[in-house]
Every structure is written in C-alpha cells, then in structure tokens.
Design a protein around this motif. Structure first.
Motif, PDB file in Angstrom:
ATOM      1  N   TYR A 169       1.007  -1.119  -0.113  1.00 49.40           N
ATOM      2  CA  TYR A 169       0.112  -0.053  -0.088  1.00 49.40           C
ATOM      3  C   TYR A 169       0.824   1.463   0.331  1.00 49.40           C
ATOM      4  CZ  TYR A 169      -3.180  -3.145   1.673  1.00 49.40           C
ATOM      5  OH  TYR A 169      -4.702  -4.412   1.705  1.00 49.40           O
ATOM      6  N   LYS A 170       1.796   1.277   0.021  1.00 48.56           N
ATOM      7  CA  LYS A 170       3.093   2.243   0.268  1.00 48.56           C
ATOM      8  C   LYS A 170       2.906   3.337  -0.612  1.00 48.56           C
ATOM      9  CE  LYS A 170       8.544   3.183   0.482  1.00 48.56           C
ATOM     10  NZ  LYS A 170       9.286   2.407   0.605  1.00 48.56           N
ATOM     11  N   PHE A 171       2.750   2.989  -2.083  1.00 49.79           N
ATOM     12  CA  PHE A 171       2.111   3.647  -3.673  1.00 49.79           C
ATOM     13  C   PHE A 171       1.140   4.728  -2.719  1.00 49.79           C
ATOM     14  CE2 PHE A 171      -0.415   0.470  -4.731  1.00 49.79           C
ATOM     15  CZ  PHE A 171      -1.231   1.245  -5.334  1.00 49.79           C
ATOM     16  N   GLY A 186      -6.906   3.186  -6.316  1.00 48.50           N
ATOM     17  CA  GLY A 186      -5.472   2.739  -5.492  1.00 48.50           C
ATOM     18  C   GLY A 186      -5.381   0.935  -4.330  1.00 48.50           C
ATOM     19  N   LEU A 187      -6.353   0.922  -4.342  1.00 50.99           N
ATOM     20  CA  LEU A 187      -6.735  -0.332  -3.322  1.00 50.99           C
ATOM     21  C   LEU A 187      -7.050  -0.830  -3.412  1.00 50.99           C
ATOM     22  CD1 LEU A 187      -9.024   2.108  -0.090  1.00 50.99           C
ATOM     23  CD2 LEU A 187      -6.778   0.887   0.169  1.00 50.99           C
ATOM     24  N   ARG A 188      -7.623  -1.207  -4.770  1.00 47.42           N
ATOM     25  CA  ARG A 188      -8.137  -2.248  -5.201  1.00 47.42           C
ATOM     26  C   ARG A 188      -6.686  -2.836  -6.000  1.00 47.42           C
ATOM     27  NH1 ARG A 188      -8.683  -6.138  -7.431  1.00 47.42           N
ATOM     28  NH2 ARG A 188     -10.377  -7.319  -9.511  1.00 47.42           N
ATOM     29  N   GLN A 189      -5.986  -1.700  -6.775  1.00 46.33           N
ATOM     30  CA  GLN A 189      -4.671  -2.411  -7.495  1.00 46.33           C
ATOM     31  C   GLN A 189      -3.943  -3.230  -6.356  1.00 46.33           C
ATOM     32  OE1 GLN A 189      -2.900   1.279  -9.423  1.00 46.33           O
ATOM     33  NE2 GLN A 189      -1.188  -0.492  -9.946  1.00 46.33           N
ATOM     34  N   ALA A 190      -3.637  -2.964  -5.420  1.00 43.97           N
ATOM     35  CA  ALA A 190      -3.208  -2.944  -4.106  1.00 43.97           C
ATOM     36  C   ALA A 190      -3.311  -4.464  -3.601  1.00 43.97           C
ATOM     37  CB  ALA A 190      -2.464  -2.314  -3.161  1.00 43.97           C
ATOM     38  N   GLY A 191      -4.398  -5.200  -4.164  1.00 47.18           N
ATOM     39  CA  GLY A 191      -5.132  -5.717  -3.489  1.00 47.18           C
ATOM     40  C   GLY A 191      -6.351  -6.156  -2.538  1.00 47.18           C
ATOM     41  N   ALA A 193      -9.546  -5.444  -1.771  1.00 46.86           N
ATOM     42  CA  ALA A 193     -11.164  -6.069  -2.377  1.00 46.86           C
ATOM     43  C   ALA A 193     -10.699  -7.775  -3.258  1.00 46.86           C
ATOM     44  CB  ALA A 193     -11.554  -5.257  -1.836  1.00 46.86           C
ATOM     45  N   THR A 194     -10.991  -8.208  -3.575  1.00 42.03           N
ATOM     46  CA  THR A 194     -11.281  -8.705  -4.584  1.00 42.03           C
ATOM     47  C   THR A 194     -12.716  -9.083  -5.514  1.00 42.03           C
ATOM     48  OG1 THR A 194     -12.598 -11.041  -3.558  1.00 42.03           O
ATOM     49  CG2 THR A 194     -10.186 -10.394  -3.440  1.00 42.03           C
ATOM     50  N   ASP A 195     -13.315  -8.035  -4.873  1.00 45.35           N
ATOM     51  CA  ASP A 195     -14.805  -7.103  -5.405  1.00 45.35           C
ATOM     52  C   ASP A 195     -14.141  -6.319  -6.570  1.00 45.35           C
ATOM     53  OD1 ASP A 195     -16.294  -6.567  -6.205  1.00 45.35           O
ATOM     54  OD2 ASP A 195     -17.739  -5.459  -4.934  1.00 45.35           O
ATOM     55  N   ARG A 196     -14.811  -6.563  -7.865  1.00 45.32           N
ATOM     56  CA  ARG A 196     -13.794  -5.538  -8.988  1.00 45.32           C
ATOM     57  C   ARG A 196     -14.185  -3.731  -8.913  1.00 45.32           C
ATOM     58  NH1 ARG A 196     -10.587  -7.736 -12.727  1.00 45.32           N
ATOM     59  NH2 ARG A 196     -10.808 -10.187 -13.002  1.00 45.32           N
TER      60      ARG A 196
END
Length: 284
Positions: A169-171, A186-191, A193-196
């Motif tokens: 999550y650093k970025f 960014g939260l989704r990109q970092a993984g 949550a699995t919800d697209r």
C-alpha cells in the motif's frame, strides 16, 4: 442425650454459617455483574499505551458517542465516526473520506454481525502476527478468524496501521491526501478487496454523502502531510543470468513488492532478457 443435643446445635450452626456464605457469595456475584454492566455503559478513556506504541499518535478521549449501538443508519454512522476518521487522517495521511466509506461498506454502517460482536469496522482478518483478541465469522470461508477490539477507536487505528505498514500500500501515500478517487482505485490495485467494483462503490458512497468535505476540513486547517505526488526517475533493467528480484531490489534500493507491482509480476521468476521497469524518487 446431652451429647446428641450438642451435636445437633453444632450442625445447625455450621449449616447456617454455610448458608450465609452462599448468600454473601451470590450477592457479591450479582454486584460484580451489575458493576460490569455499569462500566460498559460509561464513557471510557482510551488507553494511550497501544496508540503510542503503534505510531506515536495518541487516540483522543472518548466523548461518549461511540457507545450508542446499534447505529440507526448511514448518516448517523458518519456523524459518529467522522471525527475519528479526520483524526486518523491527520495522524497517518489516509483520507477521512476513504476511511469512512470503507467503514460504511465493510461494517454495513455499523450494523453488520461481525462489527456488532467484535467492533471490527473494516473486516480485517487476524493475519500472521496478530496477538490481540479475535473471533470467528463466516466470510469467504466458514469460521474465518477476525480481529476483535474492545472499542471502535482501536478498529480505526488498526486500519490506519494496516495500510501504512504494508509495502503493497506504500504507493498510495504518494497521492494527495484529498484525492479520494486515486485512493479508491489504488486500494483495489493493491489487492485490498477482491470485488472488481470496490473503487466505484467507495466513490459512490463518498459522493452520495459528501464525505470529501471531511478531507477538505483537514486540509484547510493546514495539514502539513498533504502533498503533491512525488516525482520519479523511470528507467529499465534487462535481466541477466544470475539476476533475482531480491538482488535487483537491493541494487536499486526498492522493495521486491514494489518491483512486482510496477511490472505486474505474479511470481518472482525471471527470464534472461526480460525488461523490468524501475522507478526511483527524484532527489530533492
């Protein structure tokens, strides 16, 4: 005859004594339970020890509003937790709007079964190294281990620590603190949550309830940690025989996680001739 009478009297006295002890014990037990219930209903001051050890940002005193559960609706949830979300924004730099939107979504506006029994507002699972209290709850799988807190404030603090202490999550912390859209994606990109559609859900909540106003209040008050995105030098590295991600990360002084994220790698396996993107912050 006299011995028999004396024996009966002693036995009666002993029984009376035991009965008195039992009654006293029962009274003490009831008093103890009553005191426990009374204490739970009082406004409690959050201990500084945990917060100091986990970031040097001491949690504020509880004003008393955190004990009114269950919360009636989303608006009341926002009114209840907006202040603590802003406090965490000042301490850790995570937009208050993002914290509130995640709390609304993950906890069902404070009415979810997990939140009601654990004060866990962000669905954070135990993970390796968690030494606090926990409880089990059905989520992706049955009976998963979730963190349990004795006060909602600790859940908000743990959410801040969770995001700020993990390299993936650093970025996010390169973004402006009031750019909730970048944070959501960014939260989704970092993984996280699995919800697209997780980013769209957060953004919809923020815009429906004007949650970004809480970001603006913090920024307008002069939050010195709100900054423009960092500037980077971007170049490439061509993989040679004997190269490993770890060795490359040491060479360019960036983390393995960051290398994998930038290059969208799913494993640490490399091929000779493979070109990796490297990104380093420009010197001031």
């Amino acid at each position: 005859m006299i011995r028999r009478i004396a024996f009966v009297l002693v036995t009666a006295l002993l029984l009376a004594s035991c009965g008195a002890k039992k009654r006293t014990t029962n009274r003490e037990r009831k008093t103890s339970v009553a005191k426990t219930k009374e204490t739970r209903g009082q406004n409690t001051k959050i201990s500084d020890s945990n917060s100091e050890a986990s970031g040097l940002y001491v949690l504020p005193e509880d004003s008393g509003k955190f004990v009114k559960f269950p919360i009636a609706n989303t608006q009341e949830y926002i009114e209840t937790f907006a202040e603590i979300a802003q406090f965490e924004m000042r301490a850790y730099g995570i937009p208050a709007s993002i914290t509130l939107a995640q709390g609304i979504l993950e906890s069902g506006s404070g009415k979810g079964a997990l939140t009601l029994k654990t004060n866990n507002h962000f669905g954070i699972k135990c993970h390796t190294g968690w030494e606090g209290e926990f409880d089990f709850h059905d989520d992706d799988e049955r009976g998963e281990c979730f963190r349990k807190y004795n006060h909602p404030m600790y859940s908000f603090r743990d959410h801040s620590i969770f995001l700020s202490s993990r390299s993936r999550y650093k970025f996010l912390f390169n973004y402006r603190r009031d750019d909730y859209k970048k944070w959501a994606y960014g939260l989704r990109q970092a993984g996280y949550a699995t919800d697209r559609k997780y980013p769209q859900k957060l953004i919809a909540l923020i815009e429906r309830y004007d949650l970004d106003q809480y970001d603006d209040e913090v920024v307008d008050a002069g939050l010195d940690t709100v900054r423009k995105p960092k500037k980077y030098n971007v170049f490439t590295h061509t993989v040679e025989r004997g190269d490993t991600l770890y060795a490359i990360s040491r060479k360019y002084e960036i983390s393995v996680d960051e290398l994998m994220r930038i290059n969208r790698l799913r494993s640490t396996n490399l091929s000779i001739g493979q070109v990796l993107n490297i990104r380093k912050e420009k010197s001031k």
